[in-house]
Motif scaffolding. Sequence first.
Motif: not given
Length: 219
Positions: A61-68, A51-59
Amino acid sequence: MRAQDGILRVAVPKGAIFEDALRSLSAAGLPVGVLRENDRRLLYPAEGVEFVICRPTDVPVYVEYGAADIGIVGKDVLEEGQPNVVELMDLGTGWCQMILAAPSERAEGVREAIRHAEVVRVATKYPRTARAYFEGMGRQAEIIALHGSIELAPLVGLADCIVDLTATGTTLRENDLTVLDEISTSTARLIANRGSYRLRNAEVAALAGRMQRDEARIG
Ligand SMILES: Nc1ncnc2c1ncn2[C@@H]1O[C@H](COP(=O)(O)OP(=O)(O)OP(=O)(O)O)[C@@H](O)[C@H]1O
Ligand SMILES: O=P(O)(O)OC[C@H]1O[C@H](OP(=O)(O)OP(=O)(O)O)[C@H](O)[C@@H]1O
């Protein structure tokens, strides 16, 4: 770019939808017990998942780039950012409304200004959404982008009105603001990275299938 064949990585938003996100992920059988919203620790390896915990607006970004591989985020954030991700499911939680509001004593004046196509000043955390809303009405607005406490802006003359979220209505009431228009509604969505969705489809689809929807808010 990380390979999509390792352990599934899940982006969890801190803040308003954190607890509901944990409930959804827990219903899908993921071991969310390790997660702590206010810890300084941000990356949580768990059994078979990370799991990664991040700011809602960043979720997204992590997913689009495949970091999540997957994440949970409000529809409002998706509409504003238009990320290139797969929207898998409406979880029904985190219901809120995007509204246009103005100080109650000036609400009628702002309504009239918009009706007469005068340029109004709009404070918001959602500049794209606000611009699209005004353009959709054939109106122009000067958008003032802020990062929080949007309701303050029209009280101190920074803006005529706001485009922001409301849920219980408490913040609007406490600051004597009146809703002029309801722009859209938002609920939490399960999103996936496009590559993860393709390459790990069975795993991602099975996980989504185990998530429980809060049907009350799904239209
Ligand atoms: N008052 C609320 N009640 C319920 N859900 C809300 C409320 N406000 C926002 N939301 C939903 O929860 C999401 C996260 O909101 P939250 O206020 O925690 O983060 P934020 O401060 O907007 O994000 P960031 O820190 O990334 O700017 C929003 O995108 C929206 O979908
Ligand atoms: O209708 P209510 O239940 O009162 O909720 C609405 C408030 O919740 C959100 O703010 P948030 O808590 O994210 O704080 P922020 O102003 O710093 O963005 C939103 O931007 C409103 O200010």
